[in-house]
Structures are given as C-alpha cells and as structure tokens.
Design an enzyme around this catalytic site. Structure first.
Site, mmCIF file in Angstrom:
data_model
loop_
_atom_site.group_PDB
_atom_site.id
_atom_site.type_symbol
_atom_site.label_atom_id
_atom_site.label_comp_id
_atom_site.label_asym_id
_atom_site.label_seq_id
_atom_site.Cartn_x
_atom_site.Cartn_y
_atom_site.Cartn_z
ATOM 1 N N ASP A 96 0.868 -1.327 0.018
ATOM 2 C CA ASP A 96 0.178 -0.164 -0.189
ATOM 3 C C ASP A 96 0.723 1.151 0.008
ATOM 4 O O ASP A 96 0.723 2.258 0.739
ATOM 5 C CB ASP A 96 -0.986 -0.036 1.210
ATOM 6 C CG ASP A 96 -2.286 0.813 1.024
ATOM 7 O OD1 ASP A 96 -2.436 1.296 0.027
ATOM 8 O OD2 ASP A 96 -2.892 1.335 2.117
ATOM 9 N N LYS A 98 2.066 4.957 -0.989
ATOM 10 C CA LYS A 98 1.145 5.949 -1.572
ATOM 11 C C LYS A 98 1.541 7.194 -0.533
ATOM 12 O O LYS A 98 1.952 6.826 0.552
ATOM 13 C CB LYS A 98 -0.148 5.848 -1.532
ATOM 14 C CG LYS A 98 -0.936 5.489 -0.338
ATOM 15 C CD LYS A 98 -2.382 5.144 -0.554
ATOM 16 C CE LYS A 98 -3.070 4.836 0.911
ATOM 17 N NZ LYS A 98 -4.471 4.633 0.741
ATOM 18 N N ASN A 154 0.824 7.128 2.919
ATOM 19 C CA ASN A 154 1.313 6.228 3.874
ATOM 20 C C ASN A 154 2.821 6.769 3.990
ATOM 21 O O ASN A 154 3.585 5.865 4.756
ATOM 22 C CB ASN A 154 1.242 4.812 3.481
ATOM 23 C CG ASN A 154 -0.251 4.237 3.756
ATOM 24 O OD1 ASN A 154 -1.005 4.879 4.362
ATOM 25 N ND2 ASN A 154 -0.642 3.278 3.053
ATOM 26 N N ASP A 183 2.238 2.647 8.060
ATOM 27 C CA ASP A 183 0.724 1.968 7.733
ATOM 28 C C ASP A 183 1.271 0.476 7.209
ATOM 29 O O ASP A 183 1.054 0.326 5.970
ATOM 30 C CB ASP A 183 -0.030 2.653 6.697
ATOM 31 C CG ASP A 183 -1.650 2.115 7.023
ATOM 32 O OD1 ASP A 183 -1.590 1.051 7.411
ATOM 33 O OD2 ASP A 183 -2.611 2.630 6.317
ATOM 34 N N THR A 224 -4.900 0.555 -2.814
ATOM 35 C CA THR A 224 -5.456 1.562 -3.210
ATOM 36 C C THR A 224 -5.548 1.669 -4.755
ATOM 37 O O THR A 224 -4.362 1.374 -5.320
ATOM 38 C CB THR A 224 -4.869 2.794 -2.471
ATOM 39 O OG1 THR A 224 -4.673 2.568 -1.075
ATOM 40 C CG2 THR A 224 -5.702 4.105 -2.868
#
Ligand SMILES: Nc1ncnc2c1ncn2[C@@H]1O[C@H](COP(=O)(O)OP(=O)(O)OP(=O)(O)O)[C@@H](O)[C@H]1O
Length: 429
Positions: free
Chosen positions: A147, A149, A152, A165, A184
């Site tokens: 994840d 991005k 995070n 995260d 995501t």
C-alpha cells in the site's frame, strides 16, 4: 463528539493510561484514531494509534484483530530502520489496541504535496531515494508493503520521510505468489488486477511495490496521477495496459532520466520491472551522488573559488530576473495561459486557494483521484448504479461465461463499495 474522538475509558486500558497521557487528535484512520501522547515518566512525545476493535461497524472484530497482529509483527521486524516509522510500545486489551509510534509532526507526504502542488526533480530525488531504501530493506527481508502511496509516507520536522501503515504488509516465501486484491486502486499493479480477473493467472509478488513507486514518482513530479480516469473500470484497463503519457507542458521541463526511471517502474511485465536495488543505481540519482561527494571532499581552495564565482553569477542572474522578468507575449498568454510556466504556477495556486484542493485540468489530467477518499457519496452512488446495472437479468453472466470486461467491472464495483465504507484502503476476500 464522534465515537472516533472519544477516548477509551480508563478501566479498559489501565496500563496505557499509567504510562502515557493522551492529547489531541493528529489524524483519523479507517479503523483508528491517532493522538499525540506524552510518556508520563520521560515527558517525551509520541503518537498513539488507538484501534477500536469492537466499535467498527464496517470491519469484523476478528479480522481487525488478525490484521493488527500482523501489522504489529511486521512493524517489530522493520521498525526504526532508516525511513521506516518506529514502533515504540504496544498495549492490547479486549476492546482496544494502542500502538505507540515516534511522532512525525509534518504529517502525510500527501498533504505536503497538496500544499506545494508538485515537487522539483531535486525534491523528488531525495524523496524517492529514501522511499526506495525503505522498500529495498523490506524486499531484502521478504516483506511486501502493498500500500505504498503518499498518504502512507509521513514526514518529520526536517521533512525526512518515514514509511508507515503496514496494515497490508505481508511476508512472502521464495516461489510463493499472492492473489489477494488489496491496496489503493490508483496504485495497484497490472498483475494484481489481472490475477483478480483471470483465475489462471499465477499471482503477484514484491514487484507490486515497484509499480506503486512509479505511480508515486509520477505523481510527485506532475502533481497528477498517471492512470486516473473518472470511471474506475477504465482506470484499471489503463493500468493493465500500462497506458499513460508525459503530456506537455507539465513534462516539458522534466529530465529524460526522470522519465526513464518512471518507465522502468511502470513496466507492465513484473519480471522486466526495475527492482529497488537497480532503481537506486539509476542515473536519475547520480546528481545527488555528485552533490554529496562534492560536499564531502576535503577543503580545496580552487574548488572554493569556483563555488564563489558560481554563487556571484547565480545571484546576479536572480537579481536580474527579479527586476527584468522574462517577457510573456500577450497573444500567447491569452491563447494558452497554461503553457506559460509562470502563469501555470499562478493558476494552480489560485485554483488551490479557491477550491482547497487540486482541480481538474483536462480529461486525462485529474487531481481529483488524489482526493477520492473524500468523495464517498459519489462513489457509493456510482457503486449503486454499477450494481443495478450488473444485476439486471441480461447482465448476469455465470462465473464461467462472463467476459473479461464484466469481471473487471465486478472488481471495480466491489472496490467502489469498499472505498465507500473503508475510505481509501481495500481488502477483498
Ligand atoms: N506517527 C505519527 N505521527 C504523526 N501523525 C501521525 C502518525 N501516525 C499517523 N498520523 C496521522 O494520523 C493519520 C491516520 O493514521 P493511520 O496510519 O492510522 O491512518 P490509516 O492508515 O488510514 O488508518 P488505518 O490503519 O485504520 O487504515 C495519518 O494520516 C497521519 O496524519
């Protein structure tokens, strides 16, 4: 006061309250609230992520406990490595988890990017180097983040990044492949999407993180994501086909080495995609190496003199530009104001000032995707529409005869639902 703003009562979390004093809210996650807290003995400040196990309507308590245990186990292995958030303490009760982290006051890279609209190549170089070092460490330890991005990535006071995260992070053995769709939407890799719609697909591995690095780097430099489309199903098609471009005028001033590195990240075939180790050796990072080598050299009178001369030249150029700014032809500014760099910045900044977030510039360049987690109602409506469309009698194919697009639409619809209830993260079983 909303439930997220309420503090757990003292009786249910005695150990935590004995050691820490909770303070104001720093941020609210999907299943958690993050507060500043102070260690009562040392008076040192931290951030506590409080996860309410039973008060979460959208997520099953058992799932949440399993996911959080996995997050804690992975964090304990990777925590406090360079560019990875430090987990300091953990408390678990029957109703809450308390995860104590180092405090990162500047918040998310996402918010910082929103403020500055886009990064210079120099800023991007520093950010990507730090991110890749964190990713390399994870991959060397057989961990996939899944994840990556800007939301995070948290920043400390010096704007140094810390990857956070680890809710979707997973350890993977050699030769093992994953099929679970998670992360995501805009950052998902082609192979992750393909294995969801094609039951014969072998699955995905750590290369999904490298794809996400490409989406992050593109977004930092352009201020817009590479594959966005208003309709998620089209965005997924674009991702699977690796369909993106470097449109003018935004990319005109950006170096070929930046574009080349992005292309190597956003390579559809995972086996041909650049690894974290290779990426760190890419010519895009040479400039920083030269700079740091330059500054680490011992004193050299000749070099010092050269630097002084260059400083004088640069200063006089800045002064000259300030007093005689480059002329902009009225006809050009009137015909296409966005093509003039100076006006472009002004337009972006004004739009940001008016709307409080980036706005759509053209059909293919849309910053709205970056704010999708704020458009829950819109997504819910779209999901409702797509479900009605899919459930009409002539649109209900069996598992065997449904075509690729129908399966993709189904994934897209599920994602819209998940997005609506889980804000930005998704996990499908
Ligand atoms: N260590 C920290 N220091 C400062 N602020 C933090 C810290 N950790 C989180 N935050 C803030 O709290 C917000 C929520 O963090 P969190 O990581 O819990 O979000 P999330 O990933 O959406 O939550 P969830 O894990 O429930 O999905 C972050 O976006 C950030 O602004």
């Amino acid at each position: 006061m909303t439930r997220a703003e309420e503090l757990p009562d003292i009786a249910s979390a005695k150990e935590f309250y004995e050691k820490y004093e909770p303070k104001e809210i720093l941020g609210v996650g999907v299943s958690s609230t993050v507060r500043r807290c102070i260690n009562r003995n040392t008076r040192q400040e931290y951030a506590v992520k409080i996860i309410d196990i039973i008060g979460n309507d959208d997520i099953l308590a058992e799932d949440l406990v399993n996911v959080t245990h996995n997050e804690i186990n992975i964090l304990r292995r990777v925590s406090s490595r360079a560019h990875i958030i430090e987990l300091v303490d953990v408390f678990e009760t029957s109703t809450f988890f308390f995860l104590i982290f180092e405090i990162l006051r500047k918040g998310e890279l996402f918010d910082y990017l929103t403020e500055v609209v886009k990064f210079s190549e120099r800023q991007t170089r520093t950010t990507m180097r730090d991110l890749l070092e964190a990713v390399l460490f994870l991959h060397d330890n057989k961990i996939i983040h899944r994840d990556l991005k800007p939301e995070n990535i948290l920043l400390n006071d010096d704007l140094k990044l810390h990857l956070s995260d680890f809710g979707f992070a997973i350890e993977l053995d050699d030769g093992e492949y994953l099929k679970e769709l998670c992360g995501t939407p805009g950052y998902m890799s082609p192979e992750m999407l393909k294995c969801t719609v094609d039951p014969r697909h072998p699955g995905y591995r750590h290369e999904v993180d490298m794809w996400a690095c490409g989406v992050v780097m593109y977004t930092l430099l352009a201020g817009v994501p590479p594959f966005w489309h208003r309709r998620q199903i089209i965005m997924f098609r674009r991702i699977m086909e690796g369909q993106y471009s470097f449109p003018s005028p935004d990319w005109d001033d950006i170096s070929d080495s930046s574009k080349d590195l992005i292309q190597r990240f956003l390579t559809v075939s995972p086996t041909e995609r650049i690894t974290a180790e290779e990426a760190l050796r890419h010519p895009f990072f040479d400039q920083v190496d030269q700079e740091s080598r330059y500054y680490s050299k011992a004193f050299n009178a000749k070099r010092k003199f050269r630097v002084a001369i260059l400083t004088v030249i640069a200063t006089s150029r800045i002064v000259r530009q300030y007093h005689n700014p480059r002329t902009v032809r009225c006809s050009v500014a009137a015909k296409d104001p966005y093509s003039v760099k100076l006006l472009r910045r002004l337009i972006d900044a004004s739009a940001f000032g008016i709307y409080g977030h980036w706005v759509k510039k053209a059909a293919d360049q849309n910053r709205i995707m970056l704010f999708e987690n704020c458009t829950r109602m819109e997504q819910l409506q779209q999901a409702k529409f797509e479900t009605e469309y899919n459930s009409s009698p002539e649109q209900s194919p069996t598992q065997d005869d449904e075509d690729f697009d129908t399966r993709l639409r189904r994934v897209s619809t599920s994602l819209s639902f998940e997005n609506a209830s889980y804000a930005q993260d998704i996990r499908l079983h």
